[in-house]
Design a protein around this motif. Structure first.
Motif, mmCIF file in Angstrom:
data_model
loop_
_atom_site.group_PDB
_atom_site.id
_atom_site.type_symbol
_atom_site.label_atom_id
_atom_site.label_comp_id
_atom_site.label_asym_id
_atom_site.label_seq_id
_atom_site.Cartn_x
_atom_site.Cartn_y
_atom_site.Cartn_z
ATOM 1 N N ILE A 279 0.837 -1.207 0.000
ATOM 2 C CA ILE A 279 0.000 0.000 0.000
ATOM 3 C C ILE A 279 0.865 1.248 0.000
ATOM 4 N N ARG A 280 1.912 1.252 0.825
ATOM 5 C CA ARG A 280 2.801 2.421 0.852
ATOM 6 C C ARG A 280 3.468 2.621 -0.511
ATOM 7 N N ALA A 281 3.878 1.531 -1.128
ATOM 8 C CA ALA A 281 4.499 1.641 -2.451
ATOM 9 C C ALA A 281 3.501 2.169 -3.485
ATOM 10 N N ALA A 282 2.261 1.701 -3.417
ATOM 11 C CA ALA A 282 1.245 2.160 -4.368
ATOM 12 C C ALA A 282 0.923 3.635 -4.154
ATOM 13 N N GLU A 283 0.890 4.077 -2.913
ATOM 14 C CA GLU A 283 0.637 5.495 -2.637
ATOM 15 C C GLU A 283 1.763 6.370 -3.185
ATOM 16 N N ALA A 284 3.002 5.908 -3.028
ATOM 17 C CA ALA A 284 4.132 6.653 -3.593
ATOM 18 C C ALA A 284 4.056 6.680 -5.116
ATOM 19 N N GLY A 285 3.665 5.556 -5.720
ATOM 20 C CA GLY A 285 3.510 5.520 -7.167
ATOM 21 C C GLY A 285 2.423 6.465 -7.659
ATOM 22 N N LEU A 286 1.363 6.622 -6.878
ATOM 23 C CA LEU A 286 0.286 7.541 -7.250
ATOM 24 C C LEU A 286 0.772 8.983 -7.232
ATOM 25 N N VAL A 287 1.536 9.344 -6.217
ATOM 26 C CA VAL A 287 2.094 10.708 -6.151
ATOM 27 C C VAL A 287 2.994 10.967 -7.354
ATOM 28 N N SER A 288 3.841 9.997 -7.672
ATOM 29 C CA SER A 288 4.742 10.156 -8.815
ATOM 30 C C SER A 288 3.974 10.259 -10.121
ATOM 31 N N ALA A 289 2.930 9.448 -10.287
ATOM 32 C CA ALA A 289 2.141 9.473 -11.523
ATOM 33 C C ALA A 289 1.452 10.815 -11.698
ATOM 34 N N ARG A 290 0.942 11.394 -10.628
ATOM 35 C CA ARG A 290 0.297 12.702 -10.723
ATOM 36 C C ARG A 290 1.281 13.785 -11.141
ATOM 37 N N ALA A 291 2.459 13.776 -10.541
ATOM 38 C CA ALA A 291 3.460 14.780 -10.906
ATOM 39 C C ALA A 291 3.901 14.609 -12.346
ATOM 40 N N SER A 292 4.139 13.379 -12.758
ATOM 41 C CA SER A 292 4.583 13.119 -14.122
ATOM 42 C C SER A 292 3.515 13.516 -15.134
ATOM 43 N N ALA A 293 2.253 13.218 -14.841
ATOM 44 C CA ALA A 293 1.174 13.557 -15.766
ATOM 45 C C ALA A 293 1.033 15.062 -15.912
ATOM 46 N N THR A 294 1.192 15.801 -14.835
ATOM 47 C CA THR A 294 1.084 17.256 -14.903
ATOM 48 C C THR A 294 2.181 17.850 -15.778
ATOM 49 N N VAL A 295 3.419 17.397 -15.562
ATOM 50 C CA VAL A 295 4.541 17.906 -16.357
ATOM 51 C C VAL A 295 4.390 17.496 -17.813
ATOM 52 N N ARG A 296 4.024 16.261 -18.040
ATOM 53 C CA ARG A 296 3.896 15.768 -19.417
ATOM 54 C C ARG A 296 2.810 16.521 -20.179
ATOM 55 N N ALA A 297 1.693 16.816 -19.515
ATOM 56 C CA ALA A 297 0.618 17.554 -20.167
ATOM 57 C C ALA A 297 1.055 18.961 -20.529
ATOM 58 N N GLY A 298 1.733 19.629 -19.600
ATOM 59 C CA GLY A 298 2.210 20.982 -19.878
ATOM 60 C C GLY A 298 3.196 21.014 -21.030
ATOM 61 N N ASN A 299 4.129 20.088 -21.026
ATOM 62 C CA ASN A 299 5.119 20.050 -22.116
ATOM 63 C C ASN A 299 4.460 19.751 -23.456
ATOM 64 N N ALA A 300 3.479 18.872 -23.465
ATOM 65 C CA ALA A 300 2.817 18.519 -24.723
ATOM 66 C C ALA A 300 2.109 19.723 -25.324
ATOM 67 N N ILE A 301 1.425 20.490 -24.504
ATOM 68 C CA ILE A 301 0.715 21.671 -25.006
ATOM 69 C C ILE A 301 1.691 22.691 -25.573
ATOM 70 N N VAL A 302 2.788 22.944 -24.846
ATOM 71 C CA VAL A 302 3.790 23.916 -25.312
ATOM 72 C C VAL A 302 4.406 23.454 -26.630
ATOM 73 N N ASN A 303 4.729 22.178 -26.731
ATOM 74 C CA ASN A 303 5.368 21.671 -27.953
ATOM 75 C C ASN A 303 4.431 21.760 -29.155
ATOM 76 N N VAL A 304 3.155 21.478 -28.957
ATOM 77 C CA VAL A 304 2.200 21.570 -30.060
ATOM 78 C C VAL A 304 2.074 23.016 -30.534
ATOM 79 N N GLU A 305 1.967 23.948 -29.620
ATOM 80 C CA GLU A 305 1.833 25.355 -29.996
ATOM 81 C C GLU A 305 3.076 25.853 -30.718
#
Length: 377
Positions: A279-305
């Motif tokens: 459970i602790r490992a899954a919670e850490a993975g969730l935090v990492s996935a949220r941070a990665s998704a936020t950065v990836r989304a921002g970079n994708a929008i900037v690159n497309v524009e």
């Protein structure tokens, strides 16, 4: 093959998607299996035979036929079902990720194949133009309007253009072959056609990305596993009921019983501790996935524009101006008002502008494919 056809073909034939779909079907079967009760046990017991005295032979035998059933108490069955359902949810999300990854790969490789096609077209035009220039230069040399060195330079440029054309043909064939791998086939399509883009930019919610949802599903599965391991450590009695037959008297009687393991040494404490750690490992993975998704989304929008702005600038200004400059230089060269070097420079400038536009369109297609992957839900 168009991009739309490629997406449909890949979705139907991709080995990765087929494998992910099979894992979903396996998880669905495990859900059904988890809901079944524990099978009853049938036992047959024969006593008092092949002894001595009155118990010799089978005269004093007592035969008991019993049926016992483990009660599966303490929430064991609901816990098993919950774990199986959580695993099914994760496999379905992995299937969605496999499909999204495939769609991104198809869009990217289609764009690369189309880019190789366009490079081949430009190289073909450049080779034809170089051959024509070499022919004209030879005529001008024969007329004494150009020195012989100019003809050598023109023939060298034509030979180089011919070599570039062969390389472009090889690259185009290789791009189509790589494209075919996505369908699990070895025969590539004869050509790719149509637009590189099939997606429109849209708002992205990183919290709804597939990776975040998968991380959340894995956390829920870890919690379900903890409940299952706790239930496995609790008492689970079994009851039995049977019929005993005494051969000597011919009498028949019922036999009942109750049994249960005593949790003295093994209370499943190790598996419970492991489930808590998961459970602790899954919670850490969730935090990492949220941070990665936020950065990836921002970079994708900037690159497309940025890619779209570059394509627009090249389409509206750079390429048309280079084409007009080449046209005027060719006219001037035929009239003897421009040198061969000026014409070669104009040709190189036009080819460079065309190549830049092709590369910019490829970058736009790749950035759009990444944006579509991030936005997939």
């Amino acid at each position: 093959m168009t991009l739309e056809q490629a997406l449909e073909e890949a979705a139907a034939r991709s080995p990765a998607v087929i494998a992910a779909q099979a894992r979903v079907e396996a998880a669905e079967a495990r859900v059904r299996q988890a809901g079944f009760r524990v099978n009853p046990e049938l036992s047959v017991e024969v006593e008092n035979f092949a002894g001595s005295g009155e118990l010799s032979g089978f005269r004093g035998t007592e035969t008991t036929v019993a049926l016992s059933q483990r009660l599966d108490l303490a929430g064991r069955r609901p816990a098993r079902v919950a774990v199986a359902q959580a695993e099914l949810a994760t496999e379905r999300l992995r299937l969605a990720i496999a499909r999204a990854d495939l769609a991104q790969a198809v869009r990217e490789q289609f764009a690369r194949a189309a880019t190789a096609r366009d490079r081949l077209r430009i190289t073909t035009d450049n080779e034809a133009r170089a051959r024509e220039l070499a022919r004209i230069t030879n005529i001008l040399v024969e007329e004494g309007r150009e020195p012989p060195l100019r003809a050598i330079r023109a023939r060298s440029a034509a030979a180089q253009a011919a070599a570039e054309l062969e390389a472009a043909r090889a690259d185009e064939r290789a791009a189509r072959a790589t494209f075919a791998v996505l369908f699990g086939v070895s025969t590539p399509p004869e050509s790719v056609t149509g637009d590189l883009l099939d997606l429109q930019p849209r708002t992205i919610d990183p919290e709804q990305s597939l990776e975040v949802r998968l991380a959340e599903a894995e956390r829920l599965r870890a919690e379900a596993e903890l409940r299952q391991q706790r239930a496995a450590g609790r008492l689970d009695p079994a009851i039995g009921l049977g019929v005993r037959h005494v051969r000597e008297t011919g009498d028949v009687a019922l036999v009942g019983g109750l049994s249960m393991p005593l949790p003295i040494f093994d209370r499943n404490q190790g598996n419970v501790a492991a489930a808590r750690a998961n459970i602790r490992a899954a919670e850490a993975g969730l935090v990492s996935a949220r941070a990665s998704a936020t950065v990836r989304a921002g970079n994708a929008i900037v690159n497309v524009e940025a890619a779209a702005a570059r394509v627009e600038a090249l389409e509206k200004a750079a390429v048309p101006e280079a084409a007009e400059a080449l046209r005027l230089t060719e006219l001037s060269y035929r009239e003897g008002r421009a040198s061969l070097l000026e014409l070669l420079d104009a040709q190189n400038a036009y080819r460079t502008a065309q190549t830049a536009l092709i590369e910019a369109r490829l970058a736009q297609a790749l950035a759009t494919a990444e944006l579509g992957r991030v936005a997939a839900q």
